[in-house]
Design a protein around this motif. Structure first.
Motif, PDB file in Angstrom:
ATOM      1  N   ILE A 213     -34.406 -55.314  55.861  1.00 49.37           N
ATOM      2  CA  ILE A 213     -35.298 -56.341  55.318  1.00 49.37           C
ATOM      3  C   ILE A 213     -34.615 -57.047  54.148  1.00 49.37           C
ATOM      4  O   ILE A 213     -34.136 -56.390  53.222  1.00 49.37           O
ATOM      5  N   CYS A 214     -34.545 -58.361  54.225  1.00 49.65           N
ATOM      6  CA  CYS A 214     -34.030 -59.166  53.115  1.00 49.65           C
ATOM      7  C   CYS A 214     -35.192 -59.937  52.513  1.00 49.65           C
ATOM      8  O   CYS A 214     -35.872 -60.683  53.217  1.00 49.65           O
ATOM      9  N   ILE A 215     -35.425 -59.727  51.233  1.00 47.67           N
ATOM     10  CA  ILE A 215     -36.534 -60.389  50.540  1.00 47.67           C
ATOM     11  C   ILE A 215     -35.946 -61.346  49.508  1.00 47.67           C
ATOM     12  O   ILE A 215     -35.145 -60.942  48.665  1.00 47.67           O
ATOM     13  N   THR A 216     -36.313 -62.611  49.604  1.00 50.69           N
ATOM     14  CA  THR A 216     -35.786 -63.604  48.663  1.00 50.69           C
ATOM     15  C   THR A 216     -36.926 -64.434  48.082  1.00 50.69           C
ATOM     16  O   THR A 216     -37.996 -64.531  48.678  1.00 50.69           O
ATOM     17  N   LEU A 217     -36.656 -65.036  46.947  1.00 48.45           N
ATOM     18  CA  LEU A 217     -37.596 -65.988  46.365  1.00 48.45           C
ATOM     19  C   LEU A 217     -37.727 -67.182  47.293  1.00 48.45           C
ATOM     20  O   LEU A 217     -36.754 -67.587  47.933  1.00 48.45           O
TER      21      LEU A 217
ATOM     22  N   GLU B 185     -42.343 -64.861  47.400  1.00 50.04           N
ATOM     23  CA  GLU B 185     -41.184 -64.365  48.148  1.00 50.04           C
ATOM     24  C   GLU B 185     -41.367 -64.536  49.659  1.00 50.04           C
ATOM     25  O   GLU B 185     -42.481 -64.514  50.171  1.00 50.04           O
ATOM     26  N   THR B 186     -40.236 -64.669  50.331  1.00 54.04           N
ATOM     27  CA  THR B 186     -40.243 -64.625  51.789  1.00 54.04           C
ATOM     28  C   THR B 186     -39.376 -63.446  52.221  1.00 54.04           C
ATOM     29  O   THR B 186     -38.549 -62.967  51.447  1.00 54.04           O
ATOM     30  N   TYR B 187     -39.553 -63.009  53.467  1.00 50.70           N
ATOM     31  CA  TYR B 187     -38.744 -61.881  53.932  1.00 50.70           C
ATOM     32  C   TYR B 187     -38.275 -62.106  55.356  1.00 50.70           C
ATOM     33  O   TYR B 187     -38.875 -62.867  56.113  1.00 50.70           O
ATOM     34  N   ARG B 188     -37.166 -61.445  55.683  1.00 51.38           N
ATOM     35  CA  ARG B 188     -36.610 -61.516  57.035  1.00 51.38           C
ATOM     36  C   ARG B 188     -36.392 -60.087  57.495  1.00 51.38           C
ATOM     37  O   ARG B 188     -35.849 -59.253  56.754  1.00 51.38           O
ATOM     38  N   ILE B 189     -36.845 -59.783  58.691  1.00 52.23           N
ATOM     39  CA  ILE B 189     -36.746 -58.415  59.212  1.00 52.23           C
ATOM     40  C   ILE B 189     -35.797 -58.393  60.405  1.00 52.23           C
ATOM     41  O   ILE B 189     -35.954 -59.183  61.341  1.00 52.23           O
ATOM     42  N   ASP B 190     -34.804 -57.518  60.361  1.00 55.09           N
ATOM     43  CA  ASP B 190     -33.925 -57.299  61.514  1.00 55.09           C
ATOM     44  C   ASP B 190     -34.099 -55.860  61.972  1.00 55.09           C
ATOM     45  O   ASP B 190     -33.952 -54.932  61.171  1.00 55.09           O
ATOM     46  N   LEU B 191     -34.396 -55.695  63.238  1.00 55.21           N
ATOM     47  CA  LEU B 191     -34.528 -54.330  63.764  1.00 55.21           C
ATOM     48  C   LEU B 191     -33.278 -53.959  64.540  1.00 55.21           C
ATOM     49  O   LEU B 191     -32.755 -54.751  65.313  1.00 55.21           O
ATOM     50  N   GLY B 192     -32.800 -52.746  64.316  1.00 54.48           N
ATOM     51  CA  GLY B 192     -31.617 -52.275  65.033  1.00 54.48           C
ATOM     52  C   GLY B 192     -31.652 -50.766  65.129  1.00 54.48           C
ATOM     53  O   GLY B 192     -32.627 -50.138  64.721  1.00 54.48           O
ATOM     54  N   SER B 193     -30.578 -50.208  65.632  1.00 55.84           N
ATOM     55  CA  SER B 193     -30.548 -48.739  65.770  1.00 55.84           C
ATOM     56  C   SER B 193     -29.755 -48.136  64.618  1.00 55.84           C
ATOM     57  O   SER B 193     -29.142 -48.850  63.836  1.00 55.84           O
TER      58      SER B 193
ATOM     59  N   LEU C 149     -33.623 -53.933  51.815  1.00 56.97           N
ATOM     60  CA  LEU C 149     -34.148 -52.588  52.106  1.00 56.97           C
ATOM     61  C   LEU C 149     -33.773 -52.172  53.518  1.00 56.97           C
ATOM     62  O   LEU C 149     -33.797 -52.990  54.443  1.00 56.97           O
ATOM     63  N   GLU C 150     -33.421 -50.918  53.673  1.00 63.12           N
ATOM     64  CA  GLU C 150     -33.232 -50.330  54.992  1.00 63.12           C
ATOM     65  C   GLU C 150     -34.272 -49.233  55.152  1.00 63.12           C
ATOM     66  O   GLU C 150     -34.322 -48.303  54.347  1.00 63.12           O
ATOM     67  N   ILE C 151     -35.105 -49.368  56.178  1.00 62.70           N
ATOM     68  CA  ILE C 151     -36.136 -48.361  56.413  1.00 62.70           C
ATOM     69  C   ILE C 151     -35.900 -47.716  57.772  1.00 62.70           C
ATOM     70  O   ILE C 151     -35.794 -48.398  58.791  1.00 62.70           O
ATOM     71  N   GLU C 152     -35.786 -46.405  57.756  1.00 62.02           N
ATOM     72  CA  GLU C 152     -35.588 -45.631  58.993  1.00 62.02           C
ATOM     73  C   GLU C 152     -36.959 -45.186  59.494  1.00 62.02           C
ATOM     74  O   GLU C 152     -37.709 -44.545  58.759  1.00 62.02           O
TER      75      GLU C 152
END
Lengths: 80, 80
Positions: free
Chosen positions: A5-9, A72-80, A42-45
């Motif tokens: 997750i990348c959170i930016t202004l 703030e806005t956020y971008r979520i990337d899901l991966g393994s 943030l990296e969330i497992e």
């Protein structure tokens, strides 16, 4: 499954920390820096099964705790 | 050209902030959170021409100012 997750202004808001880093880079001699924006990463497992459910959960985490949706806005990337 | 930089603590180092966020997510009722790692996210706008020169410059920025190479690692993505 890992969520990144990348959170930016939000665009247009003054990023004082970014401005300070830009000045520091220039004083170190780096040329051509047009702008710097700083945010959180943030990296969330998670041990959810489906990508859909995980994304929905992570979206809710961002809205409820991780990000401030007003500024703030956020971008979520899901991966393994 | 835009450089996106994710800076995280090296694997194995205790991430107290991540641990706190994990507990907060659990107390909000989110299930299945195995771990949380917190880091910094930076977007740097540069007007360099070549991808190679930009990557080299951004690497130097990370080593000199943005990251602490003793305890942190970084990942650089270049894009437009």
């Amino acid at each position: 499954m890992k969520a990144k997750i990348c959170i930016t202004l939000k665009a247009g808001l003054l990023d004082a920390q970014g401005k300070t880093i830009k000045q520091a880079l220039e004083s170190l001699g780096f040329q051509g820096v047009q702008g710097v924006r700083v945010g959180k990463y943030l990296e969330i497992e998670l041990n959810h099964g489906s990508v859909g459910a995980t994304r929905k959960d992570v979206e809710r985490m961002c809205q409820k705790l991780l990000a401030n949706p007003i500024v703030e806005t956020y971008r979520i990337d899901l991966g393994s």
